[in-house]
Scaffold this motif. Structure first.
Motif, short mmCIF file in Angstrom:
data_model
loop_
_atom_site.label_atom_id
_atom_site.label_comp_id
_atom_site.label_asym_id
_atom_site.label_seq_id
_atom_site.Cartn_x
_atom_site.Cartn_y
_atom_site.Cartn_z
N GLU A 67 41.97 29.28 36.25
CA GLU A 67 40.56 29.61 35.97
C GLU A 67 39.60 28.68 36.91
OE1 GLU A 67 39.09 32.16 34.51
OE2 GLU A 67 41.13 33.25 33.85
N MET A 68 40.04 27.42 37.07
CA MET A 68 39.26 26.50 37.82
C MET A 68 38.96 26.92 39.22
SD MET A 68 37.25 23.92 37.80
CE MET A 68 37.28 23.22 36.31
N LYS A 69 40.25 27.26 39.70
CA LYS A 69 40.08 27.85 41.16
C LYS A 69 39.32 28.96 41.35
CE LYS A 69 43.68 27.49 44.02
NZ LYS A 69 42.87 26.63 45.07
N GLN A 70 39.48 30.03 40.44
CA GLN A 70 38.75 31.28 40.48
C GLN A 70 36.99 30.80 40.34
OE1 GLN A 70 40.38 33.92 37.34
NE2 GLN A 70 40.56 35.29 39.15
N GLY A 71 36.75 29.68 39.22
CA GLY A 71 35.54 29.46 39.10
C GLY A 71 34.75 28.69 40.15
N LEU A 72 35.58 28.10 40.89
CA LEU A 72 35.00 27.25 41.92
C LEU A 72 34.55 28.18 43.24
CD1 LEU A 72 36.99 23.85 42.02
CD2 LEU A 72 34.68 24.04 41.26
N ARG A 73 35.24 29.22 43.22
CA ARG A 73 35.17 30.26 44.32
C ARG A 73 33.98 31.28 43.87
NH1 ARG A 73 39.05 27.39 44.96
NH2 ARG A 73 40.02 27.05 46.90
N ARG A 81 16.40 26.57 43.55
CA ARG A 81 16.47 27.33 42.52
C ARG A 81 18.30 27.82 42.53
NH1 ARG A 81 11.71 29.65 43.72
NH2 ARG A 81 12.66 31.20 45.08
N TYR A 82 18.87 28.17 43.59
CA TYR A 82 20.06 28.35 43.64
C TYR A 82 20.91 27.27 43.39
CZ TYR A 82 23.97 31.30 45.32
OH TYR A 82 25.14 32.05 45.43
N ILE A 83 20.81 26.09 43.65
CA ILE A 83 21.38 25.00 43.32
C ILE A 83 21.47 24.89 41.73
CG2 ILE A 83 21.68 22.29 43.45
CD1 ILE A 83 22.51 23.35 46.00
N LYS A 84 20.32 24.97 41.34
CA LYS A 84 20.24 24.97 39.70
C LYS A 84 21.08 25.91 39.06
CE LYS A 84 15.33 22.75 39.35
NZ LYS A 84 14.10 23.18 39.07
N ARG A 85 21.24 26.94 39.52
CA ARG A 85 22.24 28.19 38.89
C ARG A 85 23.61 27.64 39.18
NH1 ARG A 85 20.46 32.75 42.16
NH2 ARG A 85 18.43 32.33 41.77
N SER A 86 23.87 27.00 40.13
CA SER A 86 25.14 26.47 40.37
C SER A 86 25.29 25.41 39.37
CB SER A 86 25.25 25.59 42.09
OG SER A 86 24.98 26.70 42.91
N VAL A 87 24.51 24.57 39.18
CA VAL A 87 24.70 23.72 38.00
C VAL A 87 25.09 24.26 36.65
CG1 VAL A 87 23.74 21.85 36.47
CG2 VAL A 87 23.30 21.83 38.88
N SER A 136 30.13 29.06 45.61
CA SER A 136 30.60 29.07 46.89
C SER A 136 29.36 29.04 48.08
CB SER A 136 31.39 30.27 47.07
OG SER A 136 30.40 31.54 47.06
N GLU A 137 28.14 29.08 47.41
CA GLU A 137 27.00 29.05 48.41
C GLU A 137 26.44 27.60 48.30
OE1 GLU A 137 25.75 31.34 50.37
OE2 GLU A 137 27.48 32.63 50.04
N VAL A 138 26.85 26.62 47.50
CA VAL A 138 26.39 25.47 47.21
C VAL A 138 26.03 24.66 48.49
CG1 VAL A 138 26.76 23.04 46.64
CG2 VAL A 138 27.20 24.84 44.92
N ARG A 139 27.12 24.55 49.37
CA ARG A 139 27.10 23.96 50.86
C ARG A 139 25.97 24.48 51.74
NH1 ARG A 139 32.20 21.29 52.57
NH2 ARG A 139 33.54 21.77 50.85
N LYS A 140 25.65 25.67 51.76
CA LYS A 140 24.65 26.32 52.47
C LYS A 140 23.18 25.89 52.06
CE LYS A 140 23.21 30.55 52.12
NZ LYS A 140 23.29 32.08 52.33
#
Length: 128
Positions: free
Chosen positions: A37-43, A14-20, A48-52
């Motif tokens: 804006e891209m740098k901010q958005g990626l953070r 569910r979290y990864i889908k939110r990341s999409v 930022s929790e995608v890896r976990k």
């Protein structure tokens, strides 16, 4: 994978889908080469929790038929997202002609593929 990883996988999916969805929101910035804006958005928290969450999904599906696909698509996504972040950093620091859109498109495609494979991998087998 044990049952705990399988159950945790549902939440992580569910979290990864939110990341999409969050990554989709960054398309305008990628197309406009808005580095800041891209740098901010990626953070943002959703990205930022995608890896976990991806590692939970990979552990949950490690004994399934899609385990290798899951790992390789995830690795490709990380490579693409790091390239996107690197491009944003270069552009932010003043380098001319840095295009973010190609890396952005690859990252979106890879994350969508990861979700697709993860959905197959996280189904909990019901014993009868």
């Amino acid at each position: 994978a044990d049952v705990t990883n399988k159950i945790a996988s549902q939440s992580s999916l569910r979290y990864i889908k939110r990341s999409v969805k969050e990554l989709d929101k960054l398309e305008f910035y990628a197309a406009q080469n808005d580095y800041s804006e891209m740098k901010q958005g990626l953070r943002s928290p959703a990205l930022s929790e995608v890896r976990k969450n991806a590692s939970v999904l990979i552990k949950g599906g490690e004994d399934g038929p899609e385990a290798d696909n899951l790992q390789s698509v995830y690795s490709a996504f990380i490579k693409d997202i790091e390239a996107l972040d690197g491009a944003a950093s270069l552009g932010f620091r003043g380098r001319k002609g840095v295009e973010m859109y190609p890396s952005y498109q690859k990252a979106v495609k890879d994350l969508a593929t990861f979700v697709e494979i993860a959905e197959k991998s996280t189904t909990i087998p019901i014993q009868s």
